[in-house]
Design a protein around this motif. Sequence first.
Motif, PDB file in Angstrom:
ATOM      1  N   ARG A 246      21.136  56.666  -2.313  1.00 17.41           N
ATOM      2  CA  ARG A 246      20.393  56.039  -3.404  1.00 17.41           C
ATOM      3  C   ARG A 246      21.285  55.108  -4.233  1.00 17.41           C
ATOM      4  O   ARG A 246      20.838  54.040  -4.656  1.00 17.41           O
ATOM      5  CB  ARG A 246      19.743  57.106  -4.290  1.00 17.41           C
ATOM      6  CG  ARG A 246      20.711  58.029  -4.995  1.00 17.41           C
ATOM      7  CD  ARG A 246      19.972  59.203  -5.653  1.00 17.41           C
ATOM      8  NE  ARG A 246      20.846  60.017  -6.485  1.00 17.41           N
ATOM      9  CZ  ARG A 246      21.674  60.935  -6.024  1.00 17.41           C
ATOM     10  NH1 ARG A 246      21.748  61.161  -4.722  1.00 17.41           N
ATOM     11  NH2 ARG A 246      22.436  61.636  -6.844  1.00 17.41           N
ATOM     12  N   ASP A 247      22.540  55.477  -4.466  1.00 13.02           N
ATOM     13  CA  ASP A 247      23.430  54.597  -5.227  1.00 13.02           C
ATOM     14  C   ASP A 247      23.751  53.327  -4.438  1.00 13.02           C
ATOM     15  O   ASP A 247      23.795  52.221  -5.006  1.00 13.02           O
ATOM     16  CB  ASP A 247      24.721  55.337  -5.573  1.00 13.02           C
ATOM     17  CG  ASP A 247      24.489  56.464  -6.576  1.00 13.02           C
ATOM     18  OD1 ASP A 247      23.471  56.412  -7.295  1.00 13.02           O
ATOM     19  OD2 ASP A 247      25.323  57.393  -6.627  1.00 13.02           O
ATOM     20  N   LEU A 248      23.971  53.482  -3.125  1.00 15.87           N
ATOM     21  CA  LEU A 248      24.254  52.310  -2.297  1.00 15.87           C
ATOM     22  C   LEU A 248      23.041  51.390  -2.232  1.00 15.87           C
ATOM     23  O   LEU A 248      23.176  50.157  -2.345  1.00 15.87           O
ATOM     24  CB  LEU A 248      24.654  52.756  -0.883  1.00 15.87           C
ATOM     25  CG  LEU A 248      24.866  51.637   0.146  1.00 15.87           C
ATOM     26  CD1 LEU A 248      25.945  50.676  -0.318  1.00 15.87           C
ATOM     27  CD2 LEU A 248      25.202  52.222   1.511  1.00 15.87           C
ATOM     28  N   GLN A 249      21.867  51.977  -2.053  1.00 11.45           N
ATOM     29  CA  GLN A 249      20.659  51.150  -1.991  1.00 11.45           C
ATOM     30  C   GLN A 249      20.403  50.454  -3.331  1.00 11.45           C
ATOM     31  O   GLN A 249      19.959  49.300  -3.359  1.00 11.45           O
ATOM     32  CB  GLN A 249      19.467  52.015  -1.590  1.00 11.45           C
ATOM     33  CG  GLN A 249      19.538  52.524  -0.152  1.00 11.45           C
ATOM     34  CD  GLN A 249      18.351  53.391   0.213  1.00 11.45           C
ATOM     35  OE1 GLN A 249      17.469  53.644  -0.606  1.00 11.45           O
ATOM     36  NE2 GLN A 249      18.328  53.860   1.451  1.00 11.45           N
ATOM     37  N   ALA A 250      20.674  51.158  -4.423  1.00  9.08           N
ATOM     38  CA  ALA A 250      20.504  50.530  -5.735  1.00  9.08           C
ATOM     39  C   ALA A 250      21.467  49.351  -5.890  1.00  9.08           C
ATOM     40  O   ALA A 250      21.096  48.288  -6.422  1.00  9.08           O
ATOM     41  CB  ALA A 250      20.731  51.549  -6.845  1.00  9.08           C
TER      42      ALA A 250
ATOM     43  N   TYR B 175       8.047  37.281  -5.751  1.00  9.24           N
ATOM     44  CA  TYR B 175       7.420  38.230  -4.830  1.00  9.24           C
ATOM     45  C   TYR B 175       8.473  39.120  -4.185  1.00  9.24           C
ATOM     46  O   TYR B 175       8.253  40.333  -4.033  1.00  9.24           O
ATOM     47  CB  TYR B 175       6.647  37.476  -3.757  1.00  9.24           C
ATOM     48  CG  TYR B 175       5.812  38.383  -2.866  1.00  9.24           C
ATOM     49  CD1 TYR B 175       4.527  38.746  -3.246  1.00  9.24           C
ATOM     50  CD2 TYR B 175       6.313  38.876  -1.664  1.00  9.24           C
ATOM     51  CE1 TYR B 175       3.755  39.575  -2.451  1.00  9.24           C
ATOM     52  CE2 TYR B 175       5.550  39.706  -0.863  1.00  9.24           C
ATOM     53  CZ  TYR B 175       4.277  40.052  -1.258  1.00  9.24           C
ATOM     54  OH  TYR B 175       3.531  40.881  -0.469  1.00  9.24           O
ATOM     55  N   ARG B 176       9.605  38.575  -3.805  1.00 11.42           N
ATOM     56  CA  ARG B 176      10.663  39.375  -3.198  1.00 11.42           C
ATOM     57  C   ARG B 176      11.183  40.409  -4.190  1.00 11.42           C
ATOM     58  O   ARG B 176      11.501  41.546  -3.818  1.00 11.42           O
ATOM     59  CB  ARG B 176      11.793  38.460  -2.730  1.00 11.42           C
ATOM     60  CG  ARG B 176      11.427  37.649  -1.495  1.00 11.42           C
ATOM     61  CD  ARG B 176      12.320  36.449  -1.300  1.00 11.42           C
ATOM     62  NE  ARG B 176      13.728  36.812  -1.235  1.00 11.42           N
ATOM     63  CZ  ARG B 176      14.688  35.918  -1.023  1.00 11.42           C
ATOM     64  NH1 ARG B 176      14.385  34.638  -0.883  1.00 11.42           N
ATOM     65  NH2 ARG B 176      15.944  36.298  -0.956  1.00 11.42           N
ATOM     66  N   ARG B 177      11.246  40.039  -5.452  1.00 10.20           N
ATOM     67  CA  ARG B 177      11.702  40.990  -6.463  1.00 10.20           C
ATOM     68  C   ARG B 177      10.680  42.112  -6.641  1.00 10.20           C
ATOM     69  O   ARG B 177      11.047  43.288  -6.775  1.00 10.20           O
ATOM     70  CB  ARG B 177      11.922  40.247  -7.776  1.00 10.20           C
ATOM     71  CG  ARG B 177      12.545  41.087  -8.872  1.00 10.20           C
ATOM     72  CD  ARG B 177      12.949  40.206 -10.027  1.00 10.20           C
ATOM     73  NE  ARG B 177      13.940  39.215  -9.605  1.00 10.20           N
ATOM     74  CZ  ARG B 177      14.297  38.166 -10.327  1.00 10.20           C
ATOM     75  NH1 ARG B 177      13.725  37.963 -11.509  1.00 10.20           N
ATOM     76  NH2 ARG B 177      15.202  37.322  -9.882  1.00 10.20           N
ATOM     77  N   LEU B 178       9.404  41.764  -6.636  1.00  7.98           N
ATOM     78  CA  LEU B 178       8.369  42.796  -6.736  1.00  7.98           C
ATOM     79  C   LEU B 178       8.404  43.730  -5.525  1.00  7.98           C
ATOM     80  O   LEU B 178       8.209  44.946  -5.659  1.00  7.98           O
ATOM     81  CB  LEU B 178       6.995  42.140  -6.853  1.00  7.98           C
ATOM     82  CG  LEU B 178       6.648  41.508  -8.201  1.00  7.98           C
ATOM     83  CD1 LEU B 178       5.333  40.739  -8.106  1.00  7.98           C
ATOM     84  CD2 LEU B 178       6.562  42.575  -9.284  1.00  7.98           C
ATOM     85  N   GLU B 179       8.659  43.185  -4.352  1.00 11.34           N
ATOM     86  CA  GLU B 179       8.752  44.023  -3.156  1.00 11.34           C
ATOM     87  C   GLU B 179       9.918  44.996  -3.263  1.00 11.34           C
ATOM     88  O   GLU B 179       9.793  46.165  -2.872  1.00 11.34           O
ATOM     89  CB  GLU B 179       8.903  43.151  -1.909  1.00 11.34           C
ATOM     90  CG  GLU B 179       7.587  42.602  -1.366  1.00 11.34           C
ATOM     91  CD  GLU B 179       7.761  41.989   0.002  1.00 11.34           C
ATOM     92  OE1 GLU B 179       8.826  41.376   0.241  1.00 11.34           O
ATOM     93  OE2 GLU B 179       6.849  42.128   0.839  1.00 11.34           O
ATOM     94  N   ARG B 180      11.047  44.541  -3.762  1.00  9.10           N
ATOM     95  CA  ARG B 180      12.189  45.454  -3.930  1.00  9.10           C
ATOM     96  C   ARG B 180      11.872  46.537  -4.948  1.00  9.10           C
ATOM     97  O   ARG B 180      12.222  47.709  -4.755  1.00  9.10           O
ATOM     98  CB  ARG B 180      13.428  44.661  -4.360  1.00  9.10           C
ATOM     99  CG  ARG B 180      14.053  43.847  -3.237  1.00  9.10           C
ATOM    100  CD  ARG B 180      15.443  43.369  -3.630  1.00  9.10           C
ATOM    101  NE  ARG B 180      15.395  42.452  -4.750  1.00  9.10           N
ATOM    102  CZ  ARG B 180      15.278  41.139  -4.640  1.00  9.10           C
ATOM    103  NH1 ARG B 180      15.175  40.578  -3.446  1.00  9.10           N
ATOM    104  NH2 ARG B 180      15.257  40.367  -5.698  1.00  9.10           N
ATOM    105  N   ASP B 181      11.206  46.164  -6.035  1.00  4.52           N
ATOM    106  CA  ASP B 181      10.808  47.168  -7.023  1.00  4.52           C
ATOM    107  C   ASP B 181       9.827  48.168  -6.413  1.00  4.52           C
ATOM    108  O   ASP B 181       9.875  49.371  -6.727  1.00  4.52           O
ATOM    109  CB  ASP B 181      10.177  46.493  -8.235  1.00  4.52           C
ATOM    110  CG  ASP B 181      11.184  45.675  -9.034  1.00  4.52           C
ATOM    111  OD1 ASP B 181      12.396  45.908  -8.856  1.00  4.52           O
ATOM    112  OD2 ASP B 181      10.756  44.811  -9.822  1.00  4.52           O
TER     113      ASP B 181
END
Length: 463
Positions: A134-138, A276-282
Amino acid sequence: MLSLASWWMLSCLWLQTPAPEMTLQNAIETALVGNRDLQRARLDLENAQARVLLAKDAFRWQFSSGLDIGKSDEAEAGGVFSVDASKRFRTGTEVAFGADIDLSENEQDRYDTDYSVTITQPLLQRGGRAFHERDLQAAQRSFASSEDTYRRRAQNTILSVVRAYFDVRFQEQALVHTRKSLERLTKILEATEIKLNIGRVSQVDLYRVRLSKNRTELNLNRNSTELAVQYRVFSDLLGLATDASFELAPIDLPMPQVTDVDPGLLLERRRRQVTYRRLERDFEQARLDLRLAKQATLPDLNLVGRYFSSDIKDIAAFDGDTDHGATLSLTNRYGFNQRRNRINVRLAENRLNQLSLDLTDFQMQYEREVLDRLRTIAFLEKEVDLGQQNLVFSQQQLEVAEIRFERGIIDSFDVIEAEQNVLNAANGVERAKRDLILAWLSLKIFTNQLEPDQTQVAALLQL
């Protein structure tokens, strides 16, 4: 030896050397390197990349060693040299190795060695890659967001450079048109004074022409001041010194036509749009948070395997005094009050649903925005065409008015009005062209089709 007069002539020639010419291509390239806001975004991107490396470092082998030496009155001098190594895998598995070497003065006990190998595997609540990565993905999501932020800031920097470039060019053209207007008004004033002397016009006509000429001179001074301000703004945008000297080269961008653009292709680029890419990551982060929130309601279960050995003589083979063995254990911890965990699950579910609605809203807004921008561009294209027609008509009207004024058919009021129409029409064409170019470039940035590192002016407006 050069004479004083020769030095004076050379200095005059040096002072009259024209400032270097800067093209729009040079301006964009300079801004991408020297713009200070863009430099800050680049530093943020480097920091985000460093945080990814730090997160990855948690899964590499970790080594450490230590030395503890002491002596007391009751005991012999001695110490312990220790070596430790550990590694955590992305599945949560942890491997730890430890060794202690006795450095006692007693030869019989010197170099006695203890070592152990421990393997720990978390289960249930802390099991799986999702929990331990989770830390790496964040950090990776933060890096992706920093990349998008840098890209968008670079795109907006290019847009700002183009806008400032055309603001300067517009101001320069306004000066040209105003000077021409002043020259024509000066001629009209001279002709009016002659006609006044022979009684063909009244004093009011003379006052009217003088007032218009003075107003034009005031506008000329105002435009000159605004041009100096525009140059300072442009220099600051490029990261240059305030007193940097340069002249902007004229430019004629190849303009696309709205009729040549397929709206369907633009609408298909929705998923490449930065927002849109930012919303997808969120959304992916919310999905992961929900999964982890559900795992938190499970027991904290760990499987631990350990092998140890003590008192190995001379760091060598086992003997009768060596103590060694292996253990396998299962540890469990569970909190019976799950109210907080259940609330966290509910919050995570609501967050996921909200982001799903945001994605749907953005899809609809994106389509409306693209179509609205295309309609605006079509309107601006029509405005440029009409403005050019108005400029031609105004010039023809001025020519006719000047002829009629010379023949005494009309007074100076009609000539002044025709002159003002030409000035307004010329400025209107320049303004409409600038707005059209900025609208095309803004649409290209909105659909994320502008590559900052590969920007070529010839293809600046191509979609």
